[in-house]
Design an enzyme around this catalytic site. Structure first.
Site, PDB file in Angstrom:
ATOM      1  N   LYS A 280       0.956  -1.307  -0.080  1.00  0.00           N
ATOM      2  CA  LYS A 280      -0.074  -0.067  -0.113  1.00  0.00           C
ATOM      3  C   LYS A 280       0.806   1.273  -0.145  1.00  0.00           C
ATOM      4  CE  LYS A 280      -4.025  -2.189   2.335  1.00  0.00           C
ATOM      5  NZ  LYS A 280      -5.136  -2.087   3.124  1.00  0.00           N
TER       6      LYS A 280
ATOM      7  N   PHE B 118     -15.810   3.401   6.867  1.00  0.00           N
ATOM      8  CA  PHE B 118     -14.240   3.573   6.351  1.00  0.00           C
ATOM      9  C   PHE B 118     -14.000   3.555   4.869  1.00  0.00           C
ATOM     10  CE2 PHE B 118     -14.298  -0.897   7.464  1.00  0.00           C
ATOM     11  CZ  PHE B 118     -13.601  -1.296   6.207  1.00  0.00           C
TER      12      PHE B 118
ATOM     13  N   THR C 169      -5.576  -7.165  10.665  1.00  0.00           N
ATOM     14  CA  THR C 169      -5.659  -5.936   9.921  1.00  0.00           C
ATOM     15  C   THR C 169      -5.230  -4.634  10.515  1.00  0.00           C
ATOM     16  OG1 THR C 169      -7.651  -7.042   8.899  1.00  0.00           O
ATOM     17  CG2 THR C 169      -7.630  -4.556   8.837  1.00  0.00           C
TER      18      THR C 169
ATOM     19  N   ARG D  96       2.443  -6.378   9.327  1.00  0.00           N
ATOM     20  CA  ARG D  96       1.975  -5.308   9.767  1.00  0.00           C
ATOM     21  C   ARG D  96       2.075  -4.961  11.193  1.00  0.00           C
ATOM     22  NH1 ARG D  96      -4.015  -7.534   7.633  1.00  0.00           N
ATOM     23  NH2 ARG D  96      -3.989  -6.341   5.761  1.00  0.00           N
TER      24      ARG D  96
ATOM     25  N   ASN E 129      -1.913   0.005   6.690  1.00  0.00           N
ATOM     26  CA  ASN E 129      -1.434  -1.189   7.293  1.00  0.00           C
ATOM     27  C   ASN E 129      -0.733  -1.855   6.329  1.00  0.00           C
ATOM     28  OD1 ASN E 129      -3.560  -2.055   5.495  1.00  0.00           O
ATOM     29  ND2 ASN E 129      -4.751  -3.206   7.092  1.00  0.00           N
TER      30      ASN E 129
ATOM     31  N   HIS F  58      -2.112  -5.698   1.504  1.00  0.00           N
ATOM     32  CA  HIS F  58      -3.425  -6.296   1.303  1.00  0.00           C
ATOM     33  C   HIS F  58      -3.135  -7.751   0.900  1.00  0.00           C
ATOM     34  CE1 HIS F  58      -7.680  -7.356   0.153  1.00  0.00           C
ATOM     35  NE2 HIS F  58      -6.869  -7.768  -1.051  1.00  0.00           N
TER      36      HIS F  58
HETATM   37  P1  CMP Z   1      -7.359  -4.563   3.492  1.00  0.00           P
HETATM   38  O1  CMP Z   1      -7.119  -5.841   3.696  1.00  0.00           O
HETATM   39  O2  CMP Z   1      -6.695  -3.869   2.467  1.00  0.00           O
HETATM   40  O3  CMP Z   1      -8.970  -4.609   3.247  1.00  0.00           O
HETATM   41  C1  CMP Z   1      -9.950  -3.736   3.728  1.00  0.00           C
HETATM   42  C2  CMP Z   1      -9.062  -2.239   4.321  1.00  0.00           C
HETATM   43  O4  CMP Z   1      -9.859  -1.357   4.939  1.00  0.00           O
HETATM   44  C3  CMP Z   1      -8.437  -2.787   5.179  1.00  0.00           C
HETATM   45  O5  CMP Z   1      -7.244  -3.743   4.831  1.00  0.00           O
HETATM   46  C4  CMP Z   1      -8.083  -1.685   6.037  1.00  0.00           C
HETATM   47  O6  CMP Z   1      -6.676  -1.174   5.424  1.00  0.00           O
HETATM   48  C5  CMP Z   1      -8.994  -0.777   5.825  1.00  0.00           C
HETATM   49  N1  CMP Z   1      -9.729  -0.391   7.053  1.00  0.00           N
HETATM   50  C6  CMP Z   1      -9.789   0.970   7.399  1.00  0.00           C
HETATM   51  N2  CMP Z   1     -10.498   1.232   8.312  1.00  0.00           N
HETATM   52  C7  CMP Z   1     -10.920  -0.148   8.620  1.00  0.00           C
HETATM   53  C8  CMP Z   1     -11.818  -0.607   9.920  1.00  0.00           C
HETATM   54  N3  CMP Z   1     -12.363   0.197  10.649  1.00  0.00           N
HETATM   55  N4  CMP Z   1     -12.128  -2.112   9.985  1.00  0.00           N
HETATM   56  C9  CMP Z   1     -11.569  -2.662   8.851  1.00  0.00           C
HETATM   57  N5  CMP Z   1     -10.829  -2.506   7.652  1.00  0.00           N
HETATM   58  C10 CMP Z   1     -10.548  -1.135   7.838  1.00  0.00           C
END
Ligand code: CMP
Length: 140
Positions: free
Chosen positions: A11, A59, A93, A104, A114, A117
């Site tokens: 990312k 979000f 996450t 992470r 984070n 993905h």
């Molecule tokens: P990713 O695995 O890329 O899939 C969805 C993304 O939403 C997740 O990683 C996080 O980086 C992002 N995100 C931001 N806020 C939240 C939240 N409150 N809960 C879950 N994912 C979030």
């Protein structure tokens, strides 16, 4: 266990901090092979489509804004049980909940920034790989 392919994204927080090589080393040291890779600037439309499953989440807008805020590296990882293995390597996450030694825990700045993905199922992996790569760009 079967050989699988999964879609990984480094990312914008990771590319900004020049962490591409360090994160790729985690994948390679764990036995995952990077069989396709490219650096991209996602458009708003691409980011909204990629994260379409999260469209109704509070979000979503911030997530899309973050993902278009700098370059990403999209890649296909291949290996035994690659989908689950990558998720284990990434950690939770929210980096606050991620196990020691995970990508992470090591690198992420926040639940949004984070660093990585990874596809969460075989269906998602097939869809997400097809979203970014033509078959001819994947060399296993
Ligand atoms: P990713 O695995 O890329 O899939 C969805 C993304 O939403 C997740 O990683 C996080 O980086 C992002 N995100 C931001 N806020 C939240 C939240 N409150 N809960 C879950 N994912 C979030």
């Amino acid at each position: 266990m079967a050989t699988e392919r999964t879609l990984s994204i480094l990312k914008p927080d990771a590319t900004r901090r020049n962490l591409t090589g360090k994160i790729n080393a985690v994948f390679e040291e764990a036995g995952l092979r990077i069989i396709a890779q490219k650096r991209l600037q996602l458009s708003q439309t691409q980011a909204e489509a990629f994260y379409g499953a999260h469209r109704e989440r509070g979000f979503f807008k911030d997530l899309v804004g973050f993902m278009v805020g700098g370059p990403v590296v999209v890649q296909v990882l291949e290996g035994e049980d690659a989908i689950a293995q990558n998720r284990k390597l990434m950690g939770a996450t929210n980096p606050a909940n991620a196990d020691a030694g995970t990508i992470r825990k090591l690198f992420a700045e926040s639940i949004e920034a984070n660093s990585v993905h990874g596809s969460d199922s075989a269906e998602a992996a097939a869809h997400e790989i097809g979203f970014f790569f033509a078959g001819t760009e994947i060399v296993g």
